[in-house]
Scaffold this motif. Structure first.
Motif, PDB file in Angstrom:
ATOM      1  N   GLN A 119       5.052  10.470  -2.152  1.00  0.00           N
ATOM      2  CA  GLN A 119       4.670  11.779  -2.662  1.00  0.00           C
ATOM      3  C   GLN A 119       5.314  12.896  -1.843  1.00  0.00           C
ATOM      4  O   GLN A 119       5.795  13.891  -2.404  1.00  0.00           O
ATOM      5  N   ALA A 120       5.322  12.720  -0.519  1.00  0.00           N
ATOM      6  CA  ALA A 120       5.947  13.727   0.337  1.00  0.00           C
ATOM      7  C   ALA A 120       7.444  13.828   0.053  1.00  0.00           C
ATOM      8  O   ALA A 120       8.013  14.928  -0.012  1.00  0.00           O
ATOM      9  N   THR A 141       0.384   4.997 -11.277  1.00  0.00           N
ATOM     10  CA  THR A 141       0.334   3.874 -10.334  1.00  0.00           C
ATOM     11  C   THR A 141      -0.256   2.638 -10.988  1.00  0.00           C
ATOM     12  O   THR A 141      -1.151   2.726 -11.835  1.00  0.00           O
ATOM     13  N   SER A 147       0.113  -0.048   1.068  1.00  0.00           N
ATOM     14  CA  SER A 147       0.205   0.659  -0.219  1.00  0.00           C
ATOM     15  C   SER A 147      -0.082   2.140  -0.058  1.00  0.00           C
ATOM     16  O   SER A 147       0.638   2.995  -0.590  1.00  0.00           O
ATOM     17  N   LYS A 148      -1.128   2.476   0.697  1.00  0.00           N
ATOM     18  CA  LYS A 148      -1.473   3.885   0.910  1.00  0.00           C
ATOM     19  C   LYS A 148      -0.389   4.590   1.723  1.00  0.00           C
ATOM     20  O   LYS A 148      -0.066   5.760   1.473  1.00  0.00           O
ATOM     21  N   GLN A 149       0.183   3.876   2.682  1.00  0.00           N
ATOM     22  CA  GLN A 149       1.260   4.451   3.481  1.00  0.00           C
ATOM     23  C   GLN A 149       2.468   4.776   2.603  1.00  0.00           C
ATOM     24  O   GLN A 149       3.045   5.866   2.699  1.00  0.00           O
ATOM     25  N   GLN A 169       2.465   5.280  -0.651  1.00  0.00           N
ATOM     26  CA  GLN A 169       2.118   6.338  -1.607  1.00  0.00           C
ATOM     27  C   GLN A 169       2.223   7.716  -0.974  1.00  0.00           C
ATOM     28  O   GLN A 169       2.781   8.651  -1.576  1.00  0.00           O
ATOM     29  N   MET A 170       1.720   7.863   0.238  1.00  0.00           N
ATOM     30  CA  MET A 170       1.789   9.164   0.912  1.00  0.00           C
ATOM     31  C   MET A 170       3.234   9.562   1.204  1.00  0.00           C
ATOM     32  O   MET A 170       3.635  10.708   0.981  1.00  0.00           O
ATOM     33  N   LYS A 171       4.013   8.604   1.701  1.00  0.00           N
ATOM     34  CA  LYS A 171       5.407   8.908   2.024  1.00  0.00           C
ATOM     35  C   LYS A 171       6.208   9.220   0.763  1.00  0.00           C
ATOM     36  O   LYS A 171       7.064  10.106   0.767  1.00  0.00           O
ATOM     37  N   THR A 191      11.846   7.946   6.220  1.00  0.00           N
ATOM     38  CA  THR A 191      10.410   7.770   6.510  1.00  0.00           C
ATOM     39  C   THR A 191      10.105   6.332   6.914  1.00  0.00           C
ATOM     40  O   THR A 191       8.986   5.859   6.749  1.00  0.00           O
TER      41      THR A 191
END
Length: 388
Positions: A117-118, A180, A109-111, A113-115, A64
């Motif tokens: 979790q996926a 987190t 940080s949001k990027q 977190q999403m990656k 990713t």
């Protein structure tokens, strides 16, 4: 004919004004070239440290577009993030995941977190799928063994033995628990919260530069500077006087901008307000000395404005609003000769990261150096008005 006479006069005026021609035709090419290289750099991969994460999970994260560094056992996660320049750190213990963000850039940080979790869900799904296949194979083997036993029993007793169908069921899928934590800010921190301090420094720098340059130019064009130079006053005394005079208003502006941004606009402020005022004042002094220096090469206000695309715009491009890590080395070198780069870095360290003086001391001393260099150049520039 009269119209053509006006056109000819304007054309001759521009032809004689080499600086205006350069501003119109050369400056845009330079700036658009810088912007092209700025946005054409390599994409910066988020740097993530991991502990207790499976090799398949590491591979999943690398796929990713994340740079992953594996650790054995880390006692101080936050310290490791700071010392190794990581964007996040992941500690996994079964279904329990501890995710710590550096969070100086909430978008990164949001990027992450999403990656993450996926990737966790994909790994768990693959694990359950493999477990399901294994349980089916185990069920078939048990069924086959029971059939052999039933056959032997029938052969020995002559009685038929009914074998129930074996179908092992998968256990319930464990719910992932992701905890987190953030070193700077929290989950509600926005991108503007992290670049707000940069804009404080920029507006102080820009307006002080503009006002100082125009004001000193008026001192020359109205004859005030010439009359002062006719007195026994020394060049360094004249320079110091101008700096202190303009500096009073630059200090007032710095205080107003900083206090308004923090207390009215409610910008993030983790460090000392006195440090914020110190850095904004130093930026104002650098802009003041630079504005006075460049005004000696201008003959009117329009020529002062001409310096903005060359002096101010590159400061914005390289002050940290756009990530520098993915740029070419020569572009990063340009950033390090921009005063606003150091002012923005210091303000970010104070307001976003809450660091003390040691955290931005280098930036502060470099700004002091810029101000001293420009001040010395100003003193030499006054030679053309009078030699002492």
């Amino acid at each position: 004919m009269r119209v053509m006479a006006i056109v000819k006069r304007i054309a001759n005026q521009f032809r004689r004004d080499k600086r205006t021609l350069a501003l119109m035709f050369i400056a845009p090419l330079i700036l658009i070239t810088l912007i092209n290289y700025l946005f054409d750099g390599d994409t910066v991969k988020p740097k993530v440290g991991v502990e207790g994460v499976s090799s398949s999970m590491v591979t999943e994260l690398k796929d990713t577009d994340m740079s992953v560094k594996q650790y054995g056992s880390v006692d101080d996660v936050k310290g490791t993030i700071k010392s190794d320049g990581l964007d996040a750190f992941v500690v996994q213990d079964g279904a329990d995941v501890k995710l710590t963000f550096e969070n100086s850039d909430p978008g990164v940080s949001k990027q992450i977190q999403m990656k993450l979790q996926a990737a966790l869900m994909a790994e768990q799904k693959d694990a359950m799928k493999q477990l399901g296949v294994s349980m089916q194979e185990a069920s078939a083997k048990i069924q086959q063994s029971l059939a052999v036993i039933a056959k032997q029993y029938t052969a020995q007793t002559g009685q038929q033995l009914n074998i129930p169908e074996v179908n092992l069921k998968l256990p319930e899928q464990q719910q992932l628990s992701i905890d987190t934590a953030y070193i700077y800010g929290d989950a509600d921190t926005t991108f503007f919260d992290t670049i707000g301090p940069i804009f404080i420094g920029f507006f102080v720098f820009f307006f002080v530069f503009l006002i100082a340059g125009i004001s000193f130019l008026r001192e020359r064009t109205t004859g005030t500077l010439e009359r002062l130079m006719a007195t026994p006053i020394k060049r360094w005394e004249l320079e110091t006087g101008y700096l202190l005079g303009f500096g009073i208003f630059a200090l007032a502006q710095s205080i107003i901008v900083a206090l308004y941004s923090i207390h009215v606009l409610d910008m993030v402020q983790m460090g000392s307000i006195w440090y914020v005022l110190l850095i904004t004042l130093m930026l104002a002094m650098v802009a003041l000395t630079l504005g006075i220096l460049l005004s000696t090469f201008a003959n009117n206000e329009f020529q002062i404005v001409q310096f903005i695309p060359i002096v101010i715009v590159p400061q914005v491009l390289f002050c940290g609003i756009f990530p520098l890590e993915g740029m070419a080395d020569w572009l990063q070198w340009i950033a390090h000769i921009m005063p606003l780069y150091y002012g923005a870095d210091a303000l970010t360290s104070i307001m976003v990261k809450g660091e003390g003086f040691s955290g931005f001391a280098t930036d502060f001393y470099i700004l002091v150096g810029f101000a001293l260099v420009f001040m010395i150049l100003n003193i030499f520039a006054l030679k053309k008005y009078r030699k002492i």
